[in-house]
Design a protein around this motif. Structure first.
Motif, PDB file in Angstrom:
ATOM      1  N   GLN A 219      35.449  51.858  97.765  1.00 56.64           N
ATOM      2  CA  GLN A 219      34.655  50.659  97.513  1.00 56.64           C
ATOM      3  C   GLN A 219      33.599  50.982  96.457  1.00 56.64           C
ATOM      4  N   ILE A 220      33.888  50.601  95.207  1.00 57.25           N
ATOM      5  CA  ILE A 220      33.002  50.898  94.091  1.00 57.25           C
ATOM      6  C   ILE A 220      31.743  50.040  94.176  1.00 57.25           C
ATOM      7  N   ILE A 221      31.929  48.766  94.457  1.00 60.23           N
ATOM      8  CA  ILE A 221      30.813  47.830  94.621  1.00 60.23           C
ATOM      9  C   ILE A 221      31.062  47.065  95.919  1.00 60.23           C
ATOM     10  N   ASN A 222      30.033  46.932  96.749  1.00 63.53           N
ATOM     11  CA  ASN A 222      30.247  46.376  98.091  1.00 63.53           C
ATOM     12  C   ASN A 222      30.728  44.929  98.030  1.00 63.53           C
ATOM     13  N   THR A 223      31.488  44.556  99.025  1.00 63.46           N
ATOM     14  CA  THR A 223      32.159  43.253  99.008  1.00 63.46           C
ATOM     15  C   THR A 223      31.174  42.100  99.111  1.00 63.46           C
ATOM     16  N   THR A 224      30.055  42.299  99.795  1.00 61.34           N
ATOM     17  CA  THR A 224      29.072  41.216  99.923  1.00 61.34           C
ATOM     18  C   THR A 224      28.482  40.866  98.570  1.00 61.34           C
ATOM     19  N   PHE A 225      28.059  41.882  97.824  1.00 62.01           N
ATOM     20  CA  PHE A 225      27.514  41.616  96.496  1.00 62.01           C
ATOM     21  C   PHE A 225      28.569  40.968  95.614  1.00 62.01           C
ATOM     22  N   PHE A 226      29.795  41.490  95.666  1.00 61.62           N
ATOM     23  CA  PHE A 226      30.817  40.951  94.771  1.00 61.62           C
ATOM     24  C   PHE A 226      31.160  39.508  95.138  1.00 61.62           C
ATOM     25  N   ALA A 227      31.182  39.196  96.421  1.00 65.22           N
ATOM     26  CA  ALA A 227      31.443  37.808  96.831  1.00 65.22           C
ATOM     27  C   ALA A 227      30.334  36.891  96.329  1.00 65.22           C
ATOM     28  N   ASN A 228      29.095  37.349  96.394  1.00 68.24           N
ATOM     29  CA  ASN A 228      27.991  36.550  95.870  1.00 68.24           C
ATOM     30  C   ASN A 228      28.067  36.422  94.348  1.00 68.24           C
ATOM     31  N   ALA A 229      28.488  37.492  93.697  1.00 72.05           N
ATOM     32  CA  ALA A 229      28.579  37.493  92.231  1.00 72.05           C
ATOM     33  C   ALA A 229      29.595  36.484  91.734  1.00 72.05           C
ATOM     34  N   THR A 230      30.613  36.221  92.540  1.00 70.06           N
ATOM     35  CA  THR A 230      31.684  35.308  92.129  1.00 70.06           C
ATOM     36  C   THR A 230      31.609  33.984  92.884  1.00 70.06           C
ATOM     37  N   SER A 231      30.397  33.638  93.336  1.00 66.04           N
ATOM     38  CA  SER A 231      30.110  32.342  93.945  1.00 66.04           C
ATOM     39  C   SER A 231      28.941  31.708  93.191  1.00 66.04           C
ATOM     40  N   THR A 232      28.761  30.416  93.341  1.00 66.69           N
ATOM     41  CA  THR A 232      27.647  29.728  92.683  1.00 66.69           C
ATOM     42  C   THR A 232      26.328  30.412  93.051  1.00 66.69           C
TER      43      THR A 232
END
Length: 324
Positions: A219-232
């Protein structure tokens, strides 16, 4: 999901026929790409290369610039620095850069957080050009109340460097580039550096994005941050995350305007698609529902543009004729 090895040039392929794609429509897609000044085009399905084409003298070893598609690299590194405890995106930017990094009144400057830079909602004047010196970063509105596409995001690179005690490039190389086997370098261009790489290196980053920040089990970048990054990311431009563009929203804003437009960014594109979009039509399209990553590098398809153009919608019409 397939991941190409980090220490080799090999990359497993699969055929369009194996996916029951409409091969008879591939020539029209390739002709469109070539006539629109493309240099390269890659389609990954589940990580494997289904299509890889080069045009106009470009090759698989040629480097090209990402332009603003590289904003997503800055977003990712900011998230990595946060997960390492070096910063929080809710930190004031001045906590890391010191006061006076803008020309805004101190009380207004202190409203600007790293999240505001990630979401293009700093409230700083976007009409003064690309210069990000303090004199050129002037107050227009309170942070969080106005969306504007602005080079001030690059200050996140200074924040990450200050927080990590490393140069931006060294931190980038150690935390992202080397772990996923990318090549390339940050090349100075005025007040900011632009990432240059091969098309396959851009595809590697797209594959990381398709897998929510995971690279072959790491896991290079955590899934929570990435989910937020690709949401409004804010309530003004629905189609913008943390330096990622988002399709399938009911309204959107474009660079260089405060107008809200109805509908989605790319009507012909999948609704769940998120995108790294750069000047003159540098593209990373990520489509989780179809397990696709699509890369396009080249010169501007038509006139010069900041990120989006009519080319996106026509290109997806041609892609759909192949994959659907």
């Amino acid at each position: 999901m397939y991941f190409p090895p980090n220490d080799a040039t090999t990359w497993t392929t699969k055929t369009p026929a194996s996916l029951s794609w409409n091969e008879s429509n591939i020539p029209a897609l390739l002709n469109y790409l070539e006539t629109k000044n493309s240099k390269s085009f890659i389609v990954l399905h589940n990580g494997k290369i289904v299509m890889e084409y080069y045009f106009n003298g470009h090759t698989n070893s040629s480097a090209w610039y990402w332009a603003s598609a590289g904003k997503t690299l800055t977003s990712t590194l900011t998230g990595i620095a946060e997960q390492e405890g070096l910063l929080s995106i809710t930190d004031k930017v001045s906590d890391h850069l010191g006061i006076g990094w803008t020309s805004a009144p101190l009380a207004k400057e202190n409203l600007i957080t790293c999240k505001h830079l990630l979401s293009m909602s700093s409230g700083l004047d976007d009409s003064l050009g690309d210069d990000v010196s303090p004199a050129n970063l002037q107050y227009v509105a309170d942070a969080g109340t106005r969306w504007a596409y602005h080079n001030v995001y690059v200050k996140l690179q200074d924040v990450v460097a200050a927080a990590s005690g490393q140069t931006w490039e060294n931190y980038f190389n150690g935390k992202l580039k080397n772990p996923i086997g990318m090549t390339g370098a940050w090349i100075p261009n005025g007040d900011l550096s632009v990432y240059w790489s091969t098309t396959r290196s851009m595809a590697r980053f797209g594959l990381l994005a398709l897998n929510n920040g995971n690279w072959n089990g790491t896991q290079i970048i955590n899934t929570t941050f990435f989910a937020n990054a690709t949401s409004t990311s804010q309530n003004i431009n629905e189609a913008y995350g943390y330096l990622w563009w988002l399709n399938g929203k009911s309204t959107y804003h474009l660079p260089q305007t405060q107008i809200q437009f109805p509908g989605e960014l790319i009507p012909n594109g999948p609704d769940d698609m998120y995108m790294a979009l750069g000047k003159n039509d540098q593209k990373i399209y990520v489509v989780p529902s179809k397990k696709l990553v699509v890369i396009r590098m080249g010169d501007a398809a038509d006139g010069s543009n900041f990120a989006l153009s009519d080319f996106d919608n026509v290109l997806w019409e041609k892609i759909n004729a192949v994959i659907n």
